[in-house]
Write an enzyme that holds these catalytic residues in place. Structure first.
Site, mmCIF file in Angstrom:
data_model
loop_
_atom_site.group_PDB
_atom_site.id
_atom_site.type_symbol
_atom_site.label_atom_id
_atom_site.label_comp_id
_atom_site.label_asym_id
_atom_site.label_seq_id
_atom_site.Cartn_x
_atom_site.Cartn_y
_atom_site.Cartn_z
ATOM 1 N N GLY A 46 5.906 3.321 4.707
ATOM 2 C CA GLY A 46 5.694 3.490 6.143
ATOM 3 C C GLY A 46 4.377 2.824 6.466
ATOM 4 O O GLY A 46 4.008 1.831 5.850
ATOM 5 N N GLU A 47 3.643 3.386 7.385
ATOM 6 C CA GLU A 47 2.340 2.851 7.743
ATOM 7 C C GLU A 47 1.316 3.908 7.369
ATOM 8 O O GLU A 47 1.317 5.011 7.906
ATOM 9 C CB GLU A 47 2.306 2.532 9.242
ATOM 10 C CG GLU A 47 1.317 1.445 9.607
ATOM 11 C CD GLU A 47 -0.121 1.912 9.502
ATOM 12 O OE1 GLU A 47 -0.934 1.184 8.901
ATOM 13 O OE2 GLU A 47 -0.438 3.005 10.001
ATOM 14 N N SER A 48 0.444 3.597 6.423
ATOM 15 C CA SER A 48 -0.396 4.626 5.801
ATOM 16 C C SER A 48 -1.388 5.282 6.760
ATOM 17 O O SER A 48 -1.646 6.476 6.642
ATOM 18 C CB SER A 48 -1.126 4.059 4.580
ATOM 19 O OG SER A 48 -1.996 3.013 4.951
ATOM 20 N N CYS A 78 4.806 2.308 -1.833
ATOM 21 C CA CYS A 78 4.157 1.487 -0.816
ATOM 22 C C CYS A 78 3.068 2.291 -0.101
ATOM 23 O O CYS A 78 2.029 2.559 -0.691
ATOM 24 C CB CYS A 78 5.195 0.900 0.137
ATOM 25 S SG CYS A 78 4.563 -0.503 1.097
ATOM 26 N N ARG A 105 -4.632 -2.613 0.782
ATOM 27 C CA ARG A 105 -3.518 -2.511 1.737
ATOM 28 C C ARG A 105 -3.027 -3.899 2.130
ATOM 29 O O ARG A 105 -3.793 -4.850 2.167
ATOM 30 C CB ARG A 105 -3.976 -1.778 3.009
ATOM 31 C CG ARG A 105 -4.337 -0.340 2.803
ATOM 32 C CD ARG A 105 -4.849 0.315 4.088
ATOM 33 N NE ARG A 105 -3.757 0.412 5.044
ATOM 34 C CZ ARG A 105 -3.829 -0.011 6.300
ATOM 35 N NH1 ARG A 105 -4.921 -0.572 6.765
ATOM 36 N NH2 ARG A 105 -2.799 0.120 7.097
ATOM 37 N N ILE A 134 7.396 -4.939 0.960
ATOM 38 C CA ILE A 134 7.283 -5.072 2.413
ATOM 39 C C ILE A 134 5.846 -4.769 2.809
ATOM 40 O O ILE A 134 5.399 -3.624 2.677
ATOM 41 C CB ILE A 134 8.259 -4.121 3.146
ATOM 42 C CG1 ILE A 134 9.704 -4.403 2.709
ATOM 43 C CG2 ILE A 134 8.085 -4.257 4.663
ATOM 44 C CD1 ILE A 134 10.708 -3.406 3.233
ATOM 45 N N ARG A 135 5.106 -5.786 3.238
ATOM 46 C CA ARG A 135 3.678 -5.625 3.568
ATOM 47 C C ARG A 135 2.994 -4.795 2.480
ATOM 48 O O ARG A 135 2.245 -3.865 2.746
ATOM 49 C CB ARG A 135 3.503 -4.955 4.932
ATOM 50 C CG ARG A 135 3.874 -5.821 6.093
ATOM 51 C CD ARG A 135 3.706 -5.148 7.424
ATOM 52 N NE ARG A 135 2.384 -4.547 7.551
ATOM 53 C CZ ARG A 135 2.128 -3.478 8.309
ATOM 54 N NH1 ARG A 135 3.086 -2.893 8.976
ATOM 55 N NH2 ARG A 135 0.914 -3.003 8.390
ATOM 56 N N HIS A 170 9.620 -0.859 -2.953
ATOM 57 C CA HIS A 170 10.552 0.134 -2.406
ATOM 58 C C HIS A 170 11.831 0.241 -3.248
ATOM 59 O O HIS A 170 12.834 -0.395 -2.936
ATOM 60 C CB HIS A 170 10.942 -0.255 -0.974
ATOM 61 C CG HIS A 170 9.825 -0.189 -0.003
ATOM 62 N ND1 HIS A 170 9.569 0.928 0.740
ATOM 63 C CD2 HIS A 170 8.886 -1.103 0.340
ATOM 64 C CE1 HIS A 170 8.527 0.707 1.523
ATOM 65 N NE2 HIS A 170 8.084 -0.514 1.284
ATOM 66 N N GLU A 172 13.907 2.552 -3.249
ATOM 67 C CA GLU A 172 14.945 3.209 -2.450
ATOM 68 C C GLU A 172 15.769 2.211 -1.638
ATOM 69 O O GLU A 172 16.822 2.566 -1.102
ATOM 70 C CB GLU A 172 14.320 4.265 -1.532
ATOM 71 C CG GLU A 172 13.593 3.734 -0.315
ATOM 72 C CD GLU A 172 12.190 3.191 -0.562
ATOM 73 O OE1 GLU A 172 11.520 2.846 0.429
ATOM 74 O OE2 GLU A 172 11.746 3.093 -1.732
#
Length: 188
Positions: A46-48, A78, A105, A134-135, A170, A172
């Site tokens: 997600g976005e930390s 991530c 990050r 992803i990023r 990821h 998942e």
């Protein structure tokens, strides 16, 4: 055995699907009381910074830290890896500080720089594992008790320390269950 999946944002449903495919029950965790009695916890991507704000808002930091200190396995992917880190380069954002790792990050670039690759993770399998970045962050440095499990282009992308597991990618988002099975093998 019941595994909690932090369900504040990110691909928590995909982690639950992977756990179900492994034959394990899971619950979505949004409140401290939902952590009670869990065999393990997954902190998804997600976005930390947003995740940290939401964890503060829902009073989840202390209960998750206590869960980890009790020896319950926690797996961060991530942004989840960032949340587990002791240090984040150039950031003082809230984090759990449970793993003795320093992370960078968005280390592989922006969203458009996301990629997939095959990783060899000798401690898990002889065959490569497809990894979706992803990023993605990476681990810049580790403490002595941290075991490096995988690297990509000389950057550490998966590590374990005692009951904590962190991956920059990821698992998942693929049908490959080997990483989730490895995490489940850490329980009891």
């Amino acid at each position: 055995m019941v595994i909690g999946v932090l369900a504040l944002q990110g691909a928590f449903l995909d982690h639950q699907k992977s756990l179900t495919a492994c034959g394990v029950d899971s619950i979505q965790v949004r409140k401290p009381e939902q952590l009670e009695g869990l065999s393990g916890l997954i902190i998804p991507g997600g976005e930390s910074t947003t995740m940290g704000k939401l964890m503060n808002q829902f009073n989840l930091f202390e209960p998750i830290i206590n869960l980890g200190k009790k020896g319950v396995p926690i797996f961060g992917t991530c942004a989840g890896m960032i949340m587990l880190a002791k240090d984040i380069i150039g950031s003082d954002q809230p984090r759990l500080s449970l793993m003795d790792i320093e992370v960078e990050r968005n280390a592989f670039g922006r969203q458009v720089d996301s990629f997939e690759t095959d990783l060899f993770i000798p401690g898990i399998d002889k065959e490569p594992i497809r990894a979706v970045f992803i990023r993605a962050p990476y681990i810049e440095s580790t403490g002595e008790s941290v075991q490096v499990l995988a690297s990509y282009r000389d950057k550490i992308v998966m590590a374990r320390q005692d009951n904590f597991l962190a991956a920059a990618f990821h698992p998942e988002l693929t049908n490959d269950l080997r990483i989730h099975r490895y995490f489940l093998s850490m329980i009891g």
